[in-house]
Scaffold this active site. Structure first.
Site, mmCIF file in Angstrom:
data_model
loop_
_atom_site.group_PDB
_atom_site.id
_atom_site.type_symbol
_atom_site.label_atom_id
_atom_site.label_comp_id
_atom_site.label_asym_id
_atom_site.label_seq_id
_atom_site.Cartn_x
_atom_site.Cartn_y
_atom_site.Cartn_z
ATOM 1 N N ASN A 130 25.705 10.154 31.542
ATOM 2 C CA ASN A 130 25.045 10.628 32.754
ATOM 3 C C ASN A 130 25.618 9.849 33.935
ATOM 4 O OD1 ASN A 130 23.336 11.343 34.807
ATOM 5 N ND2 ASN A 130 21.473 10.500 33.865
ATOM 6 N N TRP A 131 26.456 10.516 34.717
ATOM 7 C CA TRP A 131 27.124 9.815 35.827
ATOM 8 C C TRP A 131 26.184 9.583 37.009
ATOM 9 C CZ3 TRP A 131 32.645 12.507 36.364
ATOM 10 C CH2 TRP A 131 33.331 12.340 35.160
ATOM 11 N N LYS A 132 25.024 10.218 36.997
ATOM 12 C CA LYS A 132 24.053 10.081 38.097
ATOM 13 C C LYS A 132 24.765 10.369 39.432
ATOM 14 C CE LYS A 132 21.356 7.082 35.158
ATOM 15 N NZ LYS A 132 20.394 5.997 35.020
ATOM 16 N N HIS A 166 14.902 13.907 33.380
ATOM 17 C CA HIS A 166 15.287 12.491 33.447
ATOM 18 C C HIS A 166 14.231 11.731 34.248
ATOM 19 C CE1 HIS A 166 17.441 8.828 34.358
ATOM 20 N NE2 HIS A 166 18.232 9.120 33.333
ATOM 21 N N GLU A 226 14.444 9.589 36.440
ATOM 22 C CA GLU A 226 14.721 9.497 37.889
ATOM 23 C C GLU A 226 14.327 10.791 38.601
ATOM 24 O OE1 GLU A 226 18.766 8.187 37.327
ATOM 25 O OE2 GLU A 226 17.975 6.310 36.511
ATOM 26 N N GLU A 235 14.320 7.569 26.666
ATOM 27 C CA GLU A 235 14.837 6.577 27.607
ATOM 28 C C GLU A 235 13.669 5.794 28.204
ATOM 29 O OE1 GLU A 235 18.939 7.768 29.266
ATOM 30 O OE2 GLU A 235 17.465 8.813 30.464
ATOM 31 N N GLY A 248 19.233 0.992 33.442
ATOM 32 C CA GLY A 248 19.932 0.296 34.519
ATOM 33 C C GLY A 248 19.526 -1.160 34.682
ATOM 34 N N SER A 280 20.521 1.141 29.064
ATOM 35 C CA SER A 280 21.388 -0.032 28.929
ATOM 36 C C SER A 280 22.195 -0.039 27.633
ATOM 37 C CB SER A 280 20.577 -1.325 29.073
ATOM 38 O OG SER A 280 20.005 -1.395 30.369
ATOM 39 N N GLY A 313 25.364 3.627 33.208
ATOM 40 C CA GLY A 313 26.407 2.779 33.783
ATOM 41 C C GLY A 313 27.688 2.694 32.950
HETATM 42 P P1 13P Z 1 21.912 3.028 31.921
HETATM 43 O O1 13P Z 1 22.783 3.223 30.705
HETATM 44 O O2 13P Z 1 22.699 2.715 33.158
HETATM 45 O O3 13P Z 1 20.793 2.088 31.641
HETATM 46 O O4 13P Z 1 21.245 4.466 32.238
HETATM 47 C C1 13P Z 1 20.602 5.154 31.222
HETATM 48 C C2 13P Z 1 20.257 6.507 31.703
HETATM 49 O O5 13P Z 1 19.365 6.675 32.526
HETATM 50 C C3 13P Z 1 21.031 7.645 31.188
HETATM 51 O O6 13P Z 1 20.449 8.846 31.528
#
Ligand code: 13P
Length: 244
Positions: free
Chosen positions: A6-8, A93, A95, A163, A169, A207, A229
């Site tokens: 997931n590149w966000k 997600h 977020e 998640e 993150g 993470s 990330g």
């Molecule tokens: P991280 O791997 O940066 O913790 O993010 C996880 C995530 O939200 C994937 O959708």
């Protein structure tokens, strides 16, 4: 085994092109059963589609609207993702649940729209630290699953991503013991909903890095990873995919 990146809200055209080339080039020679999928920002999907060297690298959208078209400024529909070359989409997600106040019901409507358009969907759930500390993690996750899966969701068209919000993150990955317990619980919730959901991949996200992936991916009810990330660096993402 699904290894999803997931590149966000990261990357630009040049870096997306390079990453798509590197990942697809290496995906072709990987000798395990990891299926690599990347979820770029919508505006970079075209770049990734044009830059990948083969279809071993699959592509998805980070979100879609619940309606097939119409007056929804700033949104994109599931059929637009299909048209752009996507086979997948994320729904729910944390977020999106936080930043855009998406409810379980909203997530179910989006997942349903995705299925109708021909996409497969990764539905995301996970508790906050506060909920975990209060001993409510299992109940919250069960409630999210109950509410976020549309009726009649075909078992071969979706995956579920666990998640925990506190692990996203933060560098604070959930322990293999906690992941094992939660994924077993999620499996029970899924199977209670439909016996065919015994086959659905349950991904862990939060993470995930090259040095912790193998221990997580070895657990019996872990069917892959949803990586943030570490999915932005080809070497790290490939190393995670190779730990399966
Ligand atoms: P991280 O791997 O940066 O913790 O993010 C996880 C995530 O939200 C994937 O959708």
């Amino acid at each position: 085994m699904i290894i999803a990146g997931n590149w966000k809200m990261n990357m630009d055209r040049a870096s997306a092109q390079k990453l798509a080339e590197d990942l697809s080039g290496q995906a072709a020679s990987m000798n395990n059963n990891a299926q690599m999928i990347v979820f770029p920002p919508a505006i970079l999907i075209d770049t990734v589609v044009a830059s990948r060297l083969n279809e071993n690298l699959q592509i998805g959208g980070q979100d879609c609207h619940a309606q097939p078209s119409g007056a929804h400024t700033g949104d994109i529909s599931a059929s637009m993702l299909v048209d752009a070359g996507c086979g997948w989409v994320l729904a729910g997600h944390s977020e999106r649940r936080t930043d855009h106040h998406e409810s379980n019901q909203d997530v179910a409507a989006k997942a349903s729209a995705a299925i109708d358009a021909g996409l497969s969907v990764i539905i995301c759930v996970g508790e906050t630290l506060e909920e975990r500390m209060a001993g409510k993690a299992n109940d919250i996750v069960a409630e999210q699953i109950e509410g976020s899966l549309p009726a009649d969701l075909p078992h071969d068209r979706f995956a579920l991503a666990y998640e925990p919000v506190w692990a996203i993150g933060t560098g604070q990955v959930a322990s293999p013991e906690d992941v094992d317990a939660m994924h077993n619980h999620i499996r029970d919730v899924l199977v209670a909903r439909h016996p065919n959901y015994a086959k659905v991949d349950i991904l862990y996200g939060g993470s995930v890095k090259p040095d912790n992936a193998a221990a997580l991916l070895a657990l019996s009810n872990v069917g892959g990873a949803l990586v943030g990330g570490a999915s932005l660096k080809a070497d790290d993402f490939i190393a995670i995919a190779q730990s399966t």
